[in-house]
Design an enzyme around this catalytic site. Structure first.
Site, mmCIF file in Angstrom:
data_model
loop_
_atom_site.group_PDB
_atom_site.id
_atom_site.type_symbol
_atom_site.label_atom_id
_atom_site.label_comp_id
_atom_site.label_asym_id
_atom_site.label_seq_id
_atom_site.Cartn_x
_atom_site.Cartn_y
_atom_site.Cartn_z
ATOM 1 N N LYS A 293 0.852 -1.186 0.000
ATOM 2 C CA LYS A 293 0.000 0.000 0.000
ATOM 3 C C LYS A 293 0.892 1.242 0.000
ATOM 4 C CE LYS A 293 -3.929 1.888 2.669
ATOM 5 N NZ LYS A 293 -4.768 1.671 3.871
ATOM 6 N N SER B 164 -9.847 -0.863 7.207
ATOM 7 C CA SER B 164 -9.277 -0.668 5.868
ATOM 8 C C SER B 164 -8.539 -1.865 5.283
ATOM 9 C CB SER B 164 -8.342 0.540 5.874
ATOM 10 O OG SER B 164 -9.094 1.722 5.873
ATOM 11 N N SER C 247 -9.678 1.521 2.983
ATOM 12 C CA SER C 247 -8.810 2.296 2.123
ATOM 13 C C SER C 247 -7.751 1.461 1.410
ATOM 14 C CB SER C 247 -8.106 3.367 2.949
ATOM 15 O OG SER C 247 -7.242 2.766 3.905
#
Lengths: 492, 512
Positions: B79, B178, B154
Site C-alpha cells: 500500500k 481498511s 482504504s
C-alpha cells in the site's frame, strides 16, 4: 529599598532550560550547539511522514533530578501531549510537551540575599515539565517577502520548563531566584545554562498590587516580558516594567481582566519594553495526549535513588560551611556560588590548615584572583589544597607574614616550586627570636625621637620601627617587631 | 498451472526445488498486471525493473547456496503509505505526489530482509481516509469481481491486486476496517493484527492510536507467512508491544479443538443485507460441523463505535496531518501566484481604505499554508481535519474527544467480557457486498457506516481477520469476520484456515 513604592510588585518566572543530554528527546540526534545548519537532524526530528518519537530515558532522568532537587512532588504517572500550532521551525505542526499531567509539581527554591536587600524566602515552583525544543527560523515576512531560513538542529532538544509561583516581590528577588536556580542546575550538572547559546531562557510575568481608592487591593493587568538575554536584563526589564505599569495605571486605571494579557519585549539597548504584535492572544493549542508515546511511570524507588544521588546542593553547602568552618553567610555564599569544585577545594584547605576563616580569605582573595589571572579553573589549578595549606600553616606559625605569603604563592604558581622551595628561592626564612630581639634593641637605641613619640602616645611611630626592621631583614614578622619594640620602650 | 496461481507455500516449494526461479514468478505476476491492471487500477506504480533486479539477485544467491529470507522471491505489493528509502510514497494524495521518503519503514525493511520482491505500490483512499478507494487523488480502483463496483478501502488497491492475481501477498493498513473491509468485498483474506503487534514506524500516520499494518493474501495460510515476517516488537515504535511472534505459517495446520464462537447480537440488526446474513449463518454452521460451539454474546456499546471512531480518528488525523504545511516537503503552492494574489488583495483594501481588512490580511507565510493545504488535500481529508480540529478545540474537547475516549474504554470492556465466554467473535465484515462506484460519493455519512462492523476492533485494539464465506446472487464476494482477544493472531489464522480447509470460497477467482 531606598524609597517605598506605593505598590507591591508581583513577579512569576518561566524558565526554559536545555538539558545536557547528548541526544534529543525523541530521537538519537546530537544536541551539540553550533553545528552547521540542519546537520544534526534525522527523519524523526524533521517531522518526516511516518516517523515516530521514542523517549530518551537519559533526558527524562536529568529532568527528574532537577525536579527532585527543587523539592517537587514527582508524579508516578505522566504523559506526553501535543501542543499544536503552525510555525516553520516546528516541523510536525505540534510540539511534544506536557499539559495536564506534568511529571512534577509543587516544589520550591529558597532564595536569600547576602547583602540583606530582602528577607530569605521560599519561591514556590508550580510545575516542572519536559518538552521538545523547536528549531530556529529567521525570516522576513513583511512587504510580501517570504524569505525564510530554517535550522532544525535544535528541534527536539530536551527542554525543561520550570514555572514559579508569582512569589517574587522585587526585581532583585527575581534575579536572586534566577541566580540560585542556575547555580542549582549547574550543581546538578543537568544543563550548561548558557544564555547566549539559548540553553537558558527566561520569560517573566509581572503586575502590581496596590491600594485602590476604597482601600481594597487592586491588581494591574499581568504583562509577560520576553527577550531578556541576561539575568541583569531581567532585573532591569522588571524594574522598568513595574514603573511603566504604575504610570499606565495612573493614566488609565486599568485592572487585571480589563484588557487581554499583553506580551512585551525587552529592548536591551533602549532599556524599555515594547508591546509585541497582538497575535490572536487566546491561541488554542488543542492539546491532546500524543498517541505515539506511551505514558511514563516513575517508581518511588527511582525517586529515592535520585534523591540519594543528588549530593549536597548549594543551600545545604552554605549552611555546612557556616557551621563547620565558622565563616559568614557572605563568605559561604561567595564560595558556594563558584561551584562544587571550589567548595571541595575550600573544604580540603580549611581541614588541612585547621582554620576555616583563613582558608576562606585565601580562597576568595588569592585563589580566585590567581585563577582569573591565569585564566583557568579550580580543577586545573596547580596549587592543590595540601600545598596551599603548608603555606598557611607557616604563616600561622609566624614564619612569614601574609604579604610575603602572597609572594610565595605567586612564586609557587609561576615556577611550580613547592612551599619550601619557594621560600628558599625567595630567601625567606624564619628570623631567630634572639636575633629579632637584638635587632629591635638596636632600633630602639638608634631612634630616640621615635621612642619619644611612642611614649607621647603617637602609636603610628611604632610602624616606623617595623619599616626599618623590614629593610634590615625582609623576613621579620612585622607584628612581632612591633610587639618587641613596644615592650622595650615600655621597659626602658 | 501458472506460477501466479500457486499459493505462497507452493511457490516457495517450487523455488526451493529449483523447478522455477524468482524471476519466473515475478514475470508471471508482471504479466497478470500488464494484462489486467489497466482495467482494475490496483497499482499506483509498478516497479517492474526493481522487481526483476531483486528476483535475479535472489536467484543468484540461491544458486550460490547462500541463505535466503523467509519470502525469498515472492512478489509482495505494498500500500502506498509505507515509506521506502528513496522511493515515492504518495498516500494517494497530491500533497505527497512528489515526496520521496529518506528512510525505510520497519515493515519495508523486514520485507527487504526477507528477500521479498517488492513489485509495486497499491492505490488507496487519500491518507487512508475512506472505504472505497474513490478518495485516491490519482485514480479509482475497481473491484475485480465487478468493474463497476468499488473494491472497498482504504486498502482497496492491495485487496484488488490480490483478488486479481497480480500479487500473492499485499500489505494493507487498517485504521477502522481498511484491511478487512476491502478483503471482504474482494473475496480475499486480510488481517488487522492486534495494535502494537506490527511496527508503525514508517507508516504515514492517519490515526496513530488506531492504525495497524497487516497482511492481505489469497488464504489464511499465505497471510500467516506474511504476518510472521512483518510482526514483532520494534524499538522505533514506542507503542509496539513485546509479544512473541510464533511460526504462524507452521502452526496454522493445527485445528482448534473445542472452539467457542460468539455471535454478536448487535451485528444482526436492521441494515444487514439478507444475503450477507445468510452467508454468515451458513459459515457458522460450517464451524459447528467442525466441532465448534456457538453462543450469542453482546457488545452493548458497539452502537456507539462509529460515532466514537469519527471523533478519535479525525482528532488524531487533524494533528498528524498538520506537518503537511508546504514548508518542509511535499506540495507547495505556486509562490509567485500567491504573492500576486496578496498584492492584489492589498491594493483593493488600500483603495477601499479598509484598515481592518488590511490588519487582518494573511502574512505570506499564512497564505502559503492556506493555499498549499487547500490545493493539495482532497475533500474527505479536509472534512476530517475540520472535524478533528473542532473536536479538540477548547470548550469542545471534554464533550467530544474526552467522552469518545471514555466510550472507547467501554467498547474495549465489552470485548473483554465477551471473550470471557468465547474464543472468537464471528460475524459479517460489512452490511452488504461491494457497492457501485459513485453510489455513496455524495453521502459521507453512508460511507462512514461501511465501517460499522470493523471499527470496534480498532477502538479496542484487538485483532480481526476477514475472508470470503460466500457470494451474492450477482457474484460478489461476501466476507466473514473473526475477532480475537489481543495477541491471539494464531487463533484467528488457525480458525480461518480450518474454514478454508472445509470450503473453497477463497479459491474462487474473478474472470477478467
Amino acid at each position: 529599598m531606598s524609597k517605598p513604592e506605593p505598590y507591591t510588585i508581583v513577579i512569576g518566572l518561566e524558565v526554559h532550560v536545555q538539558l545536557a543530554a547528548e541526544s534529543k528527546l525523541f530521537c538519537g540526534c546530537s544536541t551539540r550547539f553550533g553545528a552547521a545548519p540542519n546537520t544534526q537532524t534525522c527523519p524523526t526530528c524533521t517531522g518526516m511522514p511516518g516517523t515516530l518519537p521514542v523517549m530518551n530515558r537519559r533526558a527524562f532522568e536529568l529532568a527528574l533530578r532537577t525536579a527532585v532537587a527543587l523539592d517537587c512532588t514527582i508524579a508516578t504517572f505522566t504523559k506526553w501531549d501535543r501542543k499544536q500550532y503552525y510555525y516553520p521551525d516546528l516541523p510536525k505542526g505540534y510540539q511534544i510537551s506536557q499539559y495536564d499531567l506534568p511529571f512534577s509539581s509543587a516544589g520550591h527554591l529558597a532564595i536569600s540575599d547576602s547583602k540583606n536587600r530582602f528577607a530569605p524566602k521560599n519561591v514556590g515552583i508550580i510545575r516542572v515539565h519536559l518538552e521538545e525544543d523547536a528549531g530556529k527560523s529567521m525570516h522576513d515576512e513583511h512587504a510580501g517577502e517570504a524569505d525564510s531560513r530554517i535550522d532544525l538542529n535544535r528541534a527536539g532538544t530536551p527542554l525543561l520548563e520550570i514555572v514559579s509561583e508569582p512569589d517574587m516581590r522585587s526585581p532583585a528577588e527575581a534575579k536572586a531566584y534566577l541566580d540560585e536556580l542556575k547555580l542549582l542546575l549547574t550543581y546538578l550538572q543537568v544543563s550548561d545554562c548558557n544564555m547566549q547559546e539559548g540553553s537558558l531562557r527566561v520569560d517573566a510575568n509581572i503586575n502590581l498590587h496596590l491600594d485602590g481608592p476604597d482601600g481594597k487591593k487592586i491588581a494591574t493587568p499581568i504583562v509577560e516580558v520576553k527577550n531578556m538575554n541576561s539575568f541583569r536584563a531581567v532585573e532591569r526589564a522588571l524594574a522598568y516594567e513595574a514603573e511603566r505599569q504604575y504610570e499606565v495605571w495612573q493614566e488609565t486605571g486599568q485592572r487585571l481582566g480589563d484588557v487581554p494579557k499583553q506580551t512585551r519585549g525587552w529592548d536591551d539597548t533602549a532599556n524599555v519594553t515594547h508591546g509585541q504584535r497582538h497575535k490572536e492572544e487566546s491561541s488554542d493549542y488543542r492539546y491532546f495526549p500524543d498517541p505515539d508515546l506511551v505514558p511514563v511511570t516513575v517508581a518511588a524507588e527511582e525517586v529515592t535513588r535520585i534523591r540519594e544521588d543528588l549530593g549536597e546542593l548549594p543551600a545545604q553547602l552554605r549552611k555546612r560551611l557556616e557551621t563547620t568552618y565558622g565563616i559568614t553567610p557572605y563568605d559561604s555564599d561567595v564560595i558556594v556560588n563558584q561551584g562544587r569544585e571550589l567548595v571541595h577545594y575550600y573544604v580540603e584547605l580549611a581541614d588541612l590548615a585547621g582554620d576555616g576563616k583563613m582558608a576562606s580569605n585565601w580562597v576568595q582573595q588569592d585563589v580566585l584572583r590567581l585563577l582569573k589571572e591565569i585564566g583557568t579553573d579550580i580543577a586545573s589549578f596547580a596549587i592543590r589544597p595540601w600545598g596551599l595549606s603548608e603555606l598557611l600553616q607557616k604563616i600561622k606559625a609566624g614564619d612569614l607574614d601574609t604579604t610575603r605569603g602572597r609572594e610565595v604563592l605567586a612564586d609557587m604558581v609561576a615556577s611550580g616550586r613547592d612551599v619550601n622551595a619557594a621560600l628558599q628561592h625567595l630567601g625567606i626564612e624564619r628570623v631567630d627570636e634572639s636575633a629579632l630581639v637584638e635587632m629591635c634593641r638596636q632600633l630602639v637605641a638608634n631612634n630616640p625621637k621615635l621612642v619619644a613619640d611612642v611614649k607621647a602616645g603617637k602609636m603610628q611611630a611604632a610602624g616606623a620601627f617595623v619599616g626599618q626592621a623590614k629593610k634590615l631583614n625582609p623576613n621579620v614578622n612585622p607584628g612581632r617587631v612591633r610587639e618587641i619594640c613596644l615592650e622595650l620602650i615600655a621597659a626602658g | 498451472m501458472s506460477l501466479a496461481e500457486l499459493s505462497v507455500h507452493e511457490l516457495l516449494a517450487e523455488l526451493a526445488a529449483g523447478s522455477a526461479t524468482a524471476l519466473d514468478a515475478t514475470e508471471a505476476y508482471l504479466a497478470v498486471i500488464a494484462a489486467h491492471d489497466a482495467q482494475v487500477g490496483a497499482f499506483l506504480r509498478v516497479d517492474a525493473e526493481g522487481a526483476r533486479v531483486k528476483a535475479r539477485a535472489v536467484d543468484a544467491r540461491r544458486r550460490a547456496g547462500e541463505p535466503l529470507g523467509r519470502l525469498a522471491g515472492v512478489p509482495v505489493a505494498v500500500k502506498d503509505i509505507l515509506c521506502s528509502k528513496g522511493e515515492t510514497t504518495t498516500c494517494g494524495s497530491r500533497m505527497l505526489e512528489k515526496f520521496a521518503a529518506p528512510y525505510d519503514a520497519t515493515v519495508i525493511a523486514k520485507l527487504k530482509a526477507a528477500d521479498a520482491v517488492l513489485i509495486g505500490r497499491t492505490n488507496m483512499d487519500e491518507f487512508a481516509m475512506g472505504g472505497s478507494t474513490e478518495n485516491s487523488a490519482f485514480r479509482p480502483t475497481r473491484n475485480p469481481w465487478d468493474l463497476t463496483r468499488i473494491p472497498g478501502g482504504s486498502s482497496g488497491g492491495s485487496a484488488a491486486c490480490v483478488a486479481a492475481g497480480m500479487a500473492p501477498l499485499a500489505i494493507g493498513t487498517d485504521t477502522g476496517g481498511s484491511i478487512r473491509q476491502p478483503a471482504g468485498l474482494c473475496g480475499i483474506t486480510g488481517m488487522k493484527p492486534t495494535y502494537g503487534h506490527v511496527s508503525r514506524y514508517g507508516l504515514v500516520a492517519f490515526a496513530s492510536s488506531l492504525d495497524q499494518i497487516g497482511p492481505m493474501a489469497r488464504s489464511a495460510e499465505d497471510a500467516a507467512t506474511l504476518l510472521e515476517v512483518i510482526a514483532g516488537h520494534d524499538p522505533l515504535d514506542s507503542t509496539s508491544v513485546h509479544a512473541p511472534v510464533p511460526p504462524y505459517g507452521e502452526w496454522i495446520n493445527q485445528p482448534l479443538a473445542d472452539l467457542k464462537l460468539g455471535l454478536v447480537r448487535e451485528h444482526f440488526g436492521p441494515g444487514l443485507d439478507s444475503e450477507v446474513d445468510a452467508a454468515v449463518r451458513e459459515a457458522v454452521r460450517v464451524y459447528e460441523s467442525l466441532g465448534a460451539t456457538v453462543k450469542e454474546v453482546s457488545l452493548p456499546h458497539s452502537k456507539y463505535a462509529v460515532a466514537t471512531y469519527y471523533i478519535i480518528a479525525p482528532s488524531e488525523a487533524s494533528s498528524n496531518l498538520a506537518r503537511y504545511d508546504g514548508a518542509h516537503y511535499g506540495y507547495r503552492t505556486d509562490e509567485q501566484a500567491m504573492l500576486a494574489e496578496l498584492a492584489e488583495e492589498r491594493k483593493q483594501l488600500e483603495a477601499a481604505k479598509n484598515e481592518r481588512g488590511l490588519a487582518a490580511m494573511d502574512t505570506a507565510l499564512v497564505r502559503m499554508y492556506r493555499r498549499s493545504r487547500s490545493e493539495a488535500f482532497g475533500s474527505e481529508v479536509k472534512r476530517r481535519i475540520m472535524l478533528g480540529t473542532y473536536a479538540l478545540s477548547a470548550g469542545y474537547y471534554d464533550a467530544y474527544y474526552l467522552k469518545a475516549l471514555k466510550v472507547r474504554r467501554l467498547i474495549r470492556q465489552d470485548f473483554d467480557r465477551a471473550f470471557e465466554d468465547v474464543d472468537l467473535i464471528i460475524g459479517p465484515v460489512t452490511t452488504s457486498p461491494a457497492f457501485k462506484i459513485g453510489e455513496k460519493a455524495d453521502d459521507p455519512l453512508a460511507m462512514y457506516l461501511v465501517d460499522l462492523y470493523t471499527v470496534s476492533a480498532n477502538l479496542a485494539g484487538i485483532g480481526g481477520i476477514a475472508f470470503p464465506c460466500g457470494f451474492s446472487k450477482t457474484g460478489l464476494p461476501i466476507g466473514l469476520q473473526l475477532q480475537a482477544p489481543p495477541f491471539e493472531e494464531d487463533r484467528l489464522l488457525r480458525a480461518a484456515h480450518m474454514f478454508q480447509q472445509a470450503t473453497d470460497w477463497h479459491r474462487r477467482r474473478p474472470q477478467l
